[in-house]
Design an enzyme around this catalytic site. Structure first.
Site, PDB file in Angstrom:
ATOM      1  CB  SER A  44      -3.806  79.449  58.838  1.00 18.76           C
ATOM      2  OG  SER A  44      -5.105  79.098  58.415  1.00 18.76           O
ATOM      3  CE1 TYR A  65      -2.109  79.036  53.558  1.00 23.61           C
ATOM      4  CE2 TYR A  65      -3.771  78.034  54.959  1.00 23.61           C
ATOM      5  CZ  TYR A  65      -3.075  79.151  54.532  1.00 23.61           C
ATOM      6  OH  TYR A  65      -3.345  80.388  55.088  1.00 23.61           O
TER       7      TYR A  65
HETATM    8  P1  NAD Z   1      -2.093  88.459  50.181  1.00 21.28           P
HETATM    9  O1  NAD Z   1      -2.111  87.676  48.927  1.00 21.28           O
HETATM   10  O2  NAD Z   1      -2.976  89.650  50.324  1.00 21.28           O
HETATM   11  O3  NAD Z   1      -0.610  88.942  50.512  1.00 21.28           O
HETATM   12  C1  NAD Z   1       0.477  88.039  50.470  1.00 21.28           C
HETATM   13  C2  NAD Z   1       1.726  88.818  50.107  1.00 21.28           C
HETATM   14  O4  NAD Z   1       2.828  87.879  50.141  1.00 21.28           O
HETATM   15  C3  NAD Z   1       1.687  89.428  48.699  1.00 21.28           C
HETATM   16  O5  NAD Z   1       2.069  90.802  48.750  1.00 21.28           O
HETATM   17  C4  NAD Z   1       2.710  88.602  47.917  1.00 21.28           C
HETATM   18  O6  NAD Z   1       3.386  89.344  46.917  1.00 21.28           O
HETATM   19  C5  NAD Z   1       3.654  88.167  49.017  1.00 21.28           C
HETATM   20  N1  NAD Z   1       4.413  86.958  48.659  1.00 21.28           N
HETATM   21  C6  NAD Z   1       3.947  85.833  48.054  1.00 21.28           C
HETATM   22  N2  NAD Z   1       4.949  84.971  47.859  1.00 21.28           N
HETATM   23  C7  NAD Z   1       6.072  85.554  48.362  1.00 21.28           C
HETATM   24  C8  NAD Z   1       7.429  85.156  48.446  1.00 21.28           C
HETATM   25  N3  NAD Z   1       7.849  83.975  47.956  1.00 21.28           N
HETATM   26  N4  NAD Z   1       8.305  85.999  49.024  1.00 21.28           N
HETATM   27  C9  NAD Z   1       7.901  87.201  49.494  1.00 21.28           C
HETATM   28  N5  NAD Z   1       6.633  87.639  49.426  1.00 21.28           N
HETATM   29  C10 NAD Z   1       5.732  86.812  48.864  1.00 21.28           C
HETATM   30  O7  NAD Z   1      -2.373  87.382  51.332  1.00 21.28           O
HETATM   31  P2  NAD Z   1      -2.865  87.506  52.854  1.00 21.28           P
HETATM   32  O8  NAD Z   1      -4.231  86.964  52.907  1.00 21.28           O
HETATM   33  O9  NAD Z   1      -2.586  88.847  53.410  1.00 21.28           O
HETATM   34  O10 NAD Z   1      -1.927  86.416  53.538  1.00 21.28           O
HETATM   35  C11 NAD Z   1      -0.827  86.725  54.364  1.00 21.28           C
HETATM   36  C12 NAD Z   1      -0.553  85.530  55.263  1.00 21.28           C
HETATM   37  O11 NAD Z   1      -1.693  85.282  56.083  1.00 21.28           O
HETATM   38  C13 NAD Z   1      -0.255  84.223  54.516  1.00 21.28           C
HETATM   39  O12 NAD Z   1       0.781  83.515  55.176  1.00 21.28           O
HETATM   40  C14 NAD Z   1      -1.559  83.456  54.646  1.00 21.28           C
HETATM   41  O13 NAD Z   1      -1.369  82.059  54.581  1.00 21.28           O
HETATM   42  C15 NAD Z   1      -2.002  83.907  56.026  1.00 21.28           C
HETATM   43  N6  NAD Z   1      -3.422  83.730  56.273  1.00 21.28           N
HETATM   44  C16 NAD Z   1      -4.347  84.361  55.493  1.00 21.28           C
HETATM   45  C17 NAD Z   1      -5.682  84.176  55.769  1.00 21.28           C
HETATM   46  C18 NAD Z   1      -6.755  84.830  54.942  1.00 21.28           C
HETATM   47  O14 NAD Z   1      -7.910  84.421  55.073  1.00 21.28           O
HETATM   48  N7  NAD Z   1      -6.450  85.818  54.108  1.00 21.28           N
HETATM   49  C19 NAD Z   1      -6.089  83.366  56.834  1.00 21.28           C
HETATM   50  C20 NAD Z   1      -5.118  82.748  57.612  1.00 21.28           C
HETATM   51  C21 NAD Z   1      -3.791  82.946  57.326  1.00 21.28           C
END
Ligand code: NAD
Length: 260
Positions: free
Chosen positions: A142, A155
């Site tokens: 991130s 985080y």
């Molecule tokens: P999201 O909530 O849309 O999807 C996350 C998925 O992870 C979900 O399907 C959930 O069921 C699954 N999950 C959660 N806990 C889990 C576990 N213990 N085991 C297996 N699966 C699990 O989120 P997203 O925004 O797509 O985030 C995905 C990644 O991107 C994360 O690591 C997040 O930190 C990172 N990220 C997101 C953003 C953002 O702005 N959305 C920015 C930077 C980084």
């Protein structure tokens, strides 16, 4: 077709960024494993990919559970005949000031983000090494792998930690032709972010519109959200890059929020 015949194990792929990466990898010829805590959603995503002519397997896994990770990776490797790409992407967000963070929530965050990255790396590396064809390991970091924000102690700590893990895996993986890199996205409108907007508004005592404008997008060059497709394109580049010139790196995709 940059990923023809490759198999990618993608965690958290039933939603958001992981789902977008799975869709793009399939369009580039890969077999994908939709590995997610939400088994129903993982199966549904795999069915939708299969209905469109792609190869996908939906598996249920909690990335912070050693036995579940080992079993899911083994089943996936047996199903597709190996693992070539790991995208360690599953994640959650919990926001509180440090003094109010419960130890249980701290442990949960570190466990999903860091233990999950270690466990999936270890399990997939075994198959990459056994297959003798090398591989690409991609961690979903991130901007918080490089910068800090209030309310996000575990985080930010975990996302910084991924860069350290990646560098070690890049060094150890080199002799097996395994590369490791981190993607560092800015804010992407996924369920993870949509949930945070009202929570941050409450914690910071400002409106939801101000959370978006004055907190999330304040430091970008153009006030724009990063898209899941922007992140997926970087994930494709890391997965398909042909040599070890690109390993041990972290790339920010954030509309200039972070330039580190
Ligand atoms: P999201 O909530 O849309 O999807 C996350 C998925 O992870 C979900 O399907 C959930 O069921 C699954 N999950 C959660 N806990 C889990 C576990 N213990 N085991 C297996 N699966 C699990 O989120 P997203 O925004 O797509 O985030 C995905 C990644 O991107 C994360 O690591 C997040 O930190 C990172 N990220 C997101 C953003 C953002 O702005 N959305 C920015 C930077 C980084």
């Amino acid at each position: 077709m940059l990923l023809n015949g490759k198999t990618a194990f993608i965690t958290g792929a039933a939603s958001g960024i992981g789902r977008e990466i799975a869709n793009l990898y399939v369009r580039q010829g890969a077999n994908v494993v939709i590995a997610d805590l939400n088994l129903d959603a993982a199966r549904q995503a795999a069915d939708e990919i299969a209905a469109a002519g792609g190869q996908a397997l939906g598996v249920g896994v909690d990335v912070s559970d050693e036995a579940q990770v080992d079993a899911a990776v083994q089943a996936s490797a047996e199903h597709f005949g190996g693992i070539d790409i790991l995208v360690s992407n599953a994640g959650i967000q919990i926001v509180h000031p440090v003094q109010d963070f419960s130890y249980a929530d701290w442990r949960k965050m570190i466990s999903i983000h860091l233990d999950g990255a270690f466990l999936t790396t270890r399990a997939c590396m075994k198959y990459m090494i056994a297959g003798g064809k090398g591989g690409s390991i991609i961690y979903m970091g991130s901007v918080h792998s490089k910068e800090a924000s209030k309310l996000k102690a575990p985080y930010v700590a975990a996302k910084h930690g991924l860069i350290g893990l990646c560098k070690v895996v890049a060094k150890e993986g080199a002799e097996y032709n395994i590369r490791a890199n981190v993607i560092c996205p800015g804010f992407v409108r996924t369920p993870l972010v949509d949930k945070q907007i009202p929570e941050q508004a409450l914690a910071l005592g400002i409106s939801e519109a101000d959370v978006v404008k004055k907190v999330m997008l304040k430091e970008t060059v153009d006030g724009e959200f990063t898209t899941a497709d922007d992140v997926a394109q970087v994930a494709l580049m890391f997965a398909s890059f042909p040599t070890k010139a690109l390993t041990g790196q972290s790339m920010v995709v954030s509309h200039g929020w972070s330039m580190q």
